[in-house]
Design a protein around this motif. Structure first.
Motif, PDB file in Angstrom:
ATOM      1  N   ILE A 252       0.925  -1.126  -0.034  1.00 31.48           N
ATOM      2  CA  ILE A 252      -0.027   0.195   0.003  1.00 31.48           C
ATOM      3  C   ILE A 252       0.842   1.262  -0.114  1.00 31.48           C
ATOM      4  O   ILE A 252       0.554   2.288  -0.657  1.00 31.48           O
ATOM      5  N   ALA A 253       1.883   1.179   0.758  1.00 32.38           N
ATOM      6  CA  ALA A 253       2.975   2.415   0.665  1.00 32.38           C
ATOM      7  C   ALA A 253       3.496   2.629  -0.479  1.00 32.38           C
ATOM      8  O   ALA A 253       3.602   3.916  -1.021  1.00 32.38           O
ATOM      9  N   ALA A 254       3.631   1.684  -1.222  1.00 23.07           N
ATOM     10  CA  ALA A 254       4.395   1.965  -2.660  1.00 23.07           C
ATOM     11  C   ALA A 254       3.183   2.426  -3.593  1.00 23.07           C
ATOM     12  O   ALA A 254       3.625   3.340  -4.415  1.00 23.07           O
ATOM     13  N   ARG A 255       2.109   1.988  -3.443  1.00 25.25           N
ATOM     14  CA  ARG A 255       1.076   2.579  -4.237  1.00 25.25           C
ATOM     15  C   ARG A 255       0.972   4.144  -3.743  1.00 25.25           C
ATOM     16  O   ARG A 255       0.496   5.037  -4.845  1.00 25.25           O
ATOM     17  N   VAL A 256       0.734   4.557  -2.535  1.00 28.36           N
ATOM     18  CA  VAL A 256       0.614   5.757  -2.036  1.00 28.36           C
ATOM     19  C   VAL A 256       1.816   6.647  -2.764  1.00 28.36           C
ATOM     20  O   VAL A 256       1.576   7.800  -3.228  1.00 28.36           O
ATOM     21  N   GLY A 257       3.016   6.039  -2.556  1.00 29.40           N
ATOM     22  CA  GLY A 257       4.304   6.841  -2.911  1.00 29.40           C
ATOM     23  C   GLY A 257       4.028   7.185  -4.587  1.00 29.40           C
ATOM     24  O   GLY A 257       4.812   8.301  -4.982  1.00 29.40           O
ATOM     25  N   ARG A 258       3.427   6.441  -5.384  1.00 31.02           N
ATOM     26  CA  ARG A 258       3.048   6.613  -6.807  1.00 31.02           C
ATOM     27  C   ARG A 258       2.190   7.901  -6.847  1.00 31.02           C
ATOM     28  O   ARG A 258       2.506   8.597  -7.911  1.00 31.02           O
ATOM     29  N   VAL A 259       1.275   8.021  -6.062  1.00 35.18           N
ATOM     30  CA  VAL A 259       0.459   9.168  -6.272  1.00 35.18           C
ATOM     31  C   VAL A 259       1.156  10.345  -5.700  1.00 35.18           C
ATOM     32  O   VAL A 259       1.042  11.417  -6.574  1.00 35.18           O
ATOM     33  N   TYR A 260       2.066  10.444  -4.841  1.00 34.61           N
ATOM     34  CA  TYR A 260       2.856  11.695  -4.419  1.00 34.61           C
ATOM     35  C   TYR A 260       3.788  11.826  -5.634  1.00 34.61           C
ATOM     36  O   TYR A 260       3.761  13.101  -5.948  1.00 34.61           O
ATOM     37  N   ASP A 261       4.418  10.817  -6.137  1.00 36.58           N
ATOM     38  CA  ASP A 261       5.206  11.158  -7.298  1.00 36.58           C
ATOM     39  C   ASP A 261       4.341  11.862  -8.562  1.00 36.58           C
ATOM     40  O   ASP A 261       5.116  12.864  -9.035  1.00 36.58           O
ATOM     41  N   GLY A 262       3.378  11.665  -8.698  1.00 39.97           N
ATOM     42  CA  GLY A 262       2.193  12.311  -9.674  1.00 39.97           C
ATOM     43  C   GLY A 262       1.995  13.655  -9.437  1.00 39.97           C
ATOM     44  O   GLY A 262       2.190  14.544 -10.120  1.00 39.97           O
ATOM     45  N   ALA A 263       1.989  13.966  -8.056  1.00 39.09           N
ATOM     46  CA  ALA A 263       1.833  15.214  -7.656  1.00 39.09           C
ATOM     47  C   ALA A 263       2.885  16.032  -7.702  1.00 39.09           C
ATOM     48  O   ALA A 263       3.053  17.108  -8.244  1.00 39.09           O
ATOM     49  N   LEU A 264       4.131  15.588  -7.409  1.00 35.23           N
ATOM     50  CA  LEU A 264       5.423  16.159  -7.683  1.00 35.23           C
ATOM     51  C   LEU A 264       5.689  16.235  -9.148  1.00 35.23           C
ATOM     52  O   LEU A 264       6.172  17.508  -9.574  1.00 35.23           O
ATOM     53  N   ALA A 265       5.441  15.593  -9.895  1.00 32.65           N
ATOM     54  CA  ALA A 265       5.874  15.595 -11.419  1.00 32.65           C
ATOM     55  C   ALA A 265       4.884  16.752 -11.943  1.00 32.65           C
ATOM     56  O   ALA A 265       5.419  17.400 -12.912  1.00 32.65           O
ATOM     57  N   GLU A 266       3.744  16.980 -11.364  1.00 30.58           N
ATOM     58  CA  GLU A 266       2.933  17.991 -11.842  1.00 30.58           C
ATOM     59  C   GLU A 266       3.433  19.524 -11.832  1.00 30.58           C
ATOM     60  O   GLU A 266       3.111  20.407 -12.500  1.00 30.58           O
ATOM     61  N   THR A 267       4.142  19.470 -10.595  1.00 35.48           N
ATOM     62  CA  THR A 267       4.617  20.841 -10.159  1.00 35.48           C
ATOM     63  C   THR A 267       6.244  20.973 -10.631  1.00 35.48           C
ATOM     64  O   THR A 267       6.801  21.739 -10.422  1.00 35.48           O
ATOM     65  N   GLY A 268       6.693  19.996 -11.474  1.00 36.71           N
ATOM     66  CA  GLY A 268       7.922  20.006 -12.055  1.00 36.71           C
ATOM     67  C   GLY A 268       9.331  19.555 -10.934  1.00 36.71           C
ATOM     68  O   GLY A 268      10.375  19.971 -11.266  1.00 36.71           O
ATOM     69  N   LEU A 269       8.616  18.987  -9.611  1.00 35.54           N
ATOM     70  CA  LEU A 269       9.608  18.635  -8.788  1.00 35.54           C
ATOM     71  C   LEU A 269       9.864  17.424  -8.981  1.00 35.54           C
ATOM     72  O   LEU A 269       9.413  16.471  -9.749  1.00 35.54           O
ATOM     73  N   PRO A 270      11.174  16.865  -8.382  1.00 36.40           N
ATOM     74  CA  PRO A 270      11.954  15.697  -8.836  1.00 36.40           C
ATOM     75  C   PRO A 270      10.841  14.420  -8.362  1.00 36.40           C
ATOM     76  O   PRO A 270      10.329  14.583  -7.062  1.00 36.40           O
ATOM     77  N   SER A 271      10.739  13.458  -8.950  1.00 38.07           N
ATOM     78  CA  SER A 271       9.847  12.200  -8.297  1.00 38.07           C
ATOM     79  C   SER A 271      10.587  11.003  -9.099  1.00 38.07           C
ATOM     80  O   SER A 271      11.379  11.067 -10.088  1.00 38.07           O
ATOM     81  N   ASN A 272      10.308   9.835  -8.546  1.00 37.44           N
ATOM     82  CA  ASN A 272      10.865   8.712  -9.114  1.00 37.44           C
ATOM     83  C   ASN A 272      10.391   8.007 -10.261  1.00 37.44           C
ATOM     84  O   ASN A 272      10.892   7.438 -11.369  1.00 37.44           O
ATOM     85  N   ASP A 273       9.055   8.165  -9.974  1.00 37.27           N
ATOM     86  CA  ASP A 273       8.448   6.976 -11.134  1.00 37.27           C
ATOM     87  C   ASP A 273       7.167   7.777 -12.197  1.00 37.27           C
ATOM     88  O   ASP A 273       6.611   7.328 -12.992  1.00 37.27           O
ATOM     89  N   GLY A 274       7.186   9.293 -11.929  1.00 36.50           N
ATOM     90  CA  GLY A 274       6.265   9.984 -12.875  1.00 36.50           C
ATOM     91  C   GLY A 274       4.862   9.582 -12.324  1.00 36.50           C
ATOM     92  O   GLY A 274       4.619   9.349 -11.292  1.00 36.50           O
ATOM     93  N   PRO A 275       4.129  10.127 -13.157  1.00 33.28           N
ATOM     94  CA  PRO A 275       2.515  10.378 -12.451  1.00 33.28           C
ATOM     95  C   PRO A 275       2.061   9.028 -12.382  1.00 33.28           C
ATOM     96  O   PRO A 275       2.219   7.886 -13.055  1.00 33.28           O
ATOM     97  N   ALA A 276       1.421   8.620 -11.205  1.00 29.67           N
ATOM     98  CA  ALA A 276       0.391   7.402 -10.912  1.00 29.67           C
ATOM     99  C   ALA A 276      -0.616   7.261 -11.963  1.00 29.67           C
ATOM    100  O   ALA A 276      -1.265   8.205 -12.134  1.00 29.67           O
ATOM    101  N   SER A 277      -0.922   5.910 -11.952  1.00 35.54           N
ATOM    102  CA  SER A 277      -2.179   5.775 -12.802  1.00 35.54           C
ATOM    103  C   SER A 277      -3.494   6.004 -11.907  1.00 35.54           C
ATOM    104  O   SER A 277      -3.320   5.578 -10.989  1.00 35.54           O
TER     105      SER A 277
END
Length: 398
Positions: free
Chosen positions: A373-398
């Motif tokens: 579950i934490a990995a899935r939440v992390g992907r949502v966070y990554d998507g929010a960071l990607a939208e603002t141009g901040l670094p993320s690991n995986d890009g937008p979450a599906s």
């Protein structure tokens, strides 16, 4: 990485309470994400209502900004000050809110950072269902709307809560991401068998036992469950219902048990310490979630499965989503007393197909263990960071 906290992208988590002190669903999610998000590449600092225990038990990764007994003005001022201090000290890349009231006063300070809201339930609607006055309900709804308008993304526990966000709070569908609640699968997979668990708890060995773990409030369906026990007693004469939990409806439930003549068939256990819950689930033949409204996910159903005990759920909110991937007839036909009585009787007499212990545990571990579950939440966070141009690991979450 941005900020003073080391070890990946940094997130400030704004919680409701500290789970060992306050046993709610939102507190449970906050607590376990604080423990497991580092494994998904996020450094975590959190703020909650609570005592100093949070800081000591979390290794200073979570702090209390005010005690739970603080007045509303003091609580709001303390939240604003605590968030401001955390932003200066830790400079997080992202902020995650788990409760609107503990976030709203700090919104001006958050304007330069992406905000993700964990929607654990409609605060205003739940208050209305539990008897709050219209003015209080309206105020809570306005606070929620203020926070939600600021959020870049939302994490919801179920399709039911996704629908509420879209229809009641007018949140665009593309900003909502469904991530189920989690369970510490290893902790609930205890070695004791049912007779041993019953012996340790002092429960009777020879009776079929149904367990429900609930907050004792109206919408949890406990009145309907007591009414169902009248019929179940006729069909399974030695059936015993055990109700674990506390809440404002306790005295009314005691009165109803007596009025229905169920003293030999229903026991109120009161609060069961978290450390003994695995034994309680294992000791039961069956668990039941009799919710009537606004059940976003059903964490106790998941805990029961992780302990190897099947659970019957009403077709309410997100409850069917907890069990829909398992073999067996675990979703009841309705939420009223006749449907509860029929389902319980069928399950206890073998007429209703139920999954076994191994199937329940494997399902819970594979789909809902906290690292998953934490990995899935992390992907949502990554998507929010990607939208603002901040670094993320995986890009937008599906």
């Amino acid at each position: 990485m941005n900020g003073a906290v080391s070890g990946g992208r940094a997130v400030l988590q704004l919680g409701l309470g500290w789970f060992p002190e306050s046993h709610g669903g939102a507190e449970n999610v906050f607590y376990h994400l604080a423990n497991h998000l580092p494994g998904a590449g996020f450094s975590v600092f959190g703020l909650v209502l609570g005592s100093g225990a949070a800081e000591a038990e979390s290794g200073r990764r979570v702090a209390s900004f005010a005690p739970p007994t603080a007045s509303l003005p003091r609580r709001m001022a303390a939240a604003r000050a605590g968030v401001g201090s955390a932003l200066r000290r830790h400079d997080p890349d992202l902020v995650a809110s788990h409760f609107a009231l503990n976030t709203v006063a700090a919104l001006p300070a958050l304007r330069h950072r992406p905000l993700v809201v964990h929607f654990h339930g409609p605060w205003a609607l739940e208050s209305a269902a539990e008897g709050a006055g219209p003015l209080a309900v309206r105020l809570k709804f306005l606070i929620e709307r203020l926070v939600y308008r600021r959020a870049a993304r939302f994490v919801v526990l179920s399709r039911a809560f996704e629908t509420i966000l879209r229809e009641r709070y007018r949140v665009p569908e593309e900003r909502i991401h469904r991530v189920a609640g989690g369970v510490d699968a290893t902790r609930f997979a205890i070695p004791e068998d049912r007779p041993t668990a019953r012996e340790r708890l002092g429960w009777p060995q020879g009776r079929p036992i149904v367990l429900t773990v609930r907050r004792l409030v109206r919408r949890m369906g406990l009145t309907a469950l007591l009414d169902a026990m009248v019929e179940l007693r006729a069909r399974v004469p030695d059936a015993l219902l055990l109700i674990a939990g506390r809440g404002p409806e306790e005295e009314a439930l005691r009165d109803r048990i007596q009025a229905l003549g169920l003293e030999d068939h229903v026991r109120l256990l009161g609060f069961v310490p978290d450390a003994r819950l695995p034994l309680a689930y294992r000791a039961a033949d069956l668990c039941v979630m009799p919710s009537q409204a606004l059940e976003g996910f059903g964490l106790t159903a998941l805990e029961s499965l992780a302990a190897g005990t099947p659970v019957l759920v009403t077709p309410v909110g997100g409850l069917p989503e907890v069990v829909e991937g398992l073999d067996g007839d675990l979703v009841l036909d309705g939420a009223d007393a006749p449907a509860l009585a029929a389902g319980l009787a069928e399950a206890l007499t073998g007429a209703r197909r139920l999954p076994g212990r191994d199937a329940c545990q494997t399902y819970a571990r594979r789909h809902f263990d906290w690292p998953v579950i934490a990995a899935r939440v992390g992907r949502v966070y990554d998507g929010a960071l990607a939208e603002t141009g901040l670094p993320s690991n995986d890009g937008p979450a599906s």
